[in-house]
Scaffold this active site. Sequence first.
Site, PDB file in Angstrom:
ATOM      1  CE  LYS A 185      42.990 -32.306 -14.482  1.00 58.85           C
ATOM      2  NZ  LYS A 185      43.788 -33.419 -14.691  1.00 58.85           N
ATOM      3  N   GLY A 237      48.947 -27.156 -21.961  1.00 58.71           N
ATOM      4  CA  GLY A 237      48.332 -28.615 -22.569  1.00 58.71           C
ATOM      5  C   GLY A 237      47.691 -28.365 -24.020  1.00 58.71           C
ATOM      6  CB  SER A 238      45.820 -30.234 -26.431  1.00 58.56           C
ATOM      7  OG  SER A 238      44.412 -29.986 -25.843  1.00 58.56           O
ATOM      8  CB  THR A 239      45.608 -25.897 -29.540  1.00 58.34           C
ATOM      9  OG1 THR A 239      47.107 -25.674 -29.687  1.00 58.34           O
ATOM     10  CG2 THR A 239      44.893 -24.737 -30.027  1.00 58.34           C
ATOM     11  N   GLY A 242      42.483 -25.783 -24.523  1.00 54.86           N
ATOM     12  CA  GLY A 242      42.778 -24.409 -24.278  1.00 54.86           C
ATOM     13  C   GLY A 242      41.619 -23.395 -24.610  1.00 54.86           C
ATOM     14  CD  GLU A 259      53.446 -24.028 -22.658  1.00 59.05           C
ATOM     15  OE1 GLU A 259      53.229 -24.243 -23.838  1.00 59.05           O
ATOM     16  OE2 GLU A 259      53.853 -24.319 -21.806  1.00 59.05           O
ATOM     17  CB  CYS A 293      54.172 -27.461 -25.817  1.00 54.14           C
ATOM     18  SG  CYS A 293      55.310 -26.593 -24.437  1.00 54.14           S
ATOM     19  CD  GLU A 390      51.652 -29.902 -29.948  1.00 52.83           C
ATOM     20  OE1 GLU A 390      52.904 -29.589 -29.286  1.00 52.83           O
ATOM     21  OE2 GLU A 390      50.668 -30.000 -29.746  1.00 52.83           O
TER      22      GLU A 390
END
Length: 479
Positions: A185, A237-239, A242, A259, A293, A390
Amino acid sequence: MEKQAFEYAPAPESRAVIDIAPSYGLFIDGEFAEAADGKVFKTVSPANEEVLSEVAQAGTADVERAVKAARKAFEKWSALPGAERAKYLFRIARIIQERSRELAVLESLDNGKPIKESRDADLPLVAAHFFYYAGWADKLGHAGLGPDPKPLGVAGQVIPWNFPLLMLAWKIAPALACGNTVVLKPAETTPLSALFFADICRQAGLPKGVVNILTGDGSTGAELVAHPDVNKVAFTGSTEVGKAIARTVAGTDKKLTLELGGKAANIVFDDAPIDQAVEGIVNGIFFNQGHVCCAGSRLLVQESVQDEVLDALKRRMQTLRVGDPLDKNTDIGAINSAEQLGRIKELAAAGEAEGAERWAPACELPGEGYWFAPTLFTGVTQAHRIAREEIFGPVLSVLTFRTPEEAVAKANNTPYGLSAGIWTEKGSRSLWMAGKLRAGVIWSNTFNKFDPASPFGGYKESGFGREGGRHGLEAYLNV
């Protein structure tokens, strides 16, 4: 005699090399098809908000179809000798090289990044990853993961919008080399290069169902991650997302690699080559508009050279050209979306409100689209939001240090641990620092250098697992 500055003439890449269809379906079992419920969404160019195409929004029934197609294809694909799988990967790599100009233009249109980055950085790396893992396909027993490692099955992969095609390559190439099949995706704002890749799979003769592409928003990704017949989940992607994925996968037998975000320190010592360091600082934070990132978003400068480094850095920032992503002279393109631009503006405003000093070169931004000038903040402390969160944009926070020990303490004072940079002429100091820094990737006297043979990944809230290199195979094998 005063030096004369020469203006760059516009050098736009032609859009005519790429033919964007007015609408795209989902790529399932080797064919494009509409979403089961007929839902669609629009993808726009961030440089001018032009609607590029209409794309299908995958729902529950579509995820089911795609996973079923991947499961069916897995039986024959995994049974192929590694050398046969390698032939397909080599073929895909060569087609990517042959069509790299089309892909670079498409990536810059849909993502907003400068054409010289998509052309000279992204596309060569995309092809290199397929070439590299093609070479591993018949050597898996020699990867140090056991004498006869086996593929996992169906890999559900969710990728971000900052490097759409490169993240696709990082995910798909090792999965296929190991004998897995894939349901991928892409990000909602950048689906077009993944759909172009689907056509490359057909051009390469890849068996139906081995690669499936589902476009859609976060709900599509959540459906894919939660599907009971997915054996492996890979996410970049974003924490925040995740963590949600980790909660979904917890208690199942799915393998997971994440990641996630970063807040990398770029550390400049007093013996560093200043001009070289400044180029590394600029590359570290302004490459891809800071949508990286592992961006070096925290600059740690030794106090004795702070003024010299900042003066040189500001001079260099004044030469950066912001504008049309398709212009070959552009250094900084468009911010990917209105939502991301809003977050960058909010955090930059927070930096000023908390007392940091903001500076940006005189910069005329286009009237349409999503834009943000390259910016740095001085007088930043570790308590500032801009030093902790971030930003994912072209914003640099500058802090100082006096000793190597203080530099390590400040660099590690973050919930993230993805990357770091060290600038010094002393190799012993670089090695000492590298042993102390809690970061997955550490560069010495350079920044943002990648190679498919080198593993990439982080610690702490930057995720776990590695992509790239021999280590990248482990996530797709039963060992």
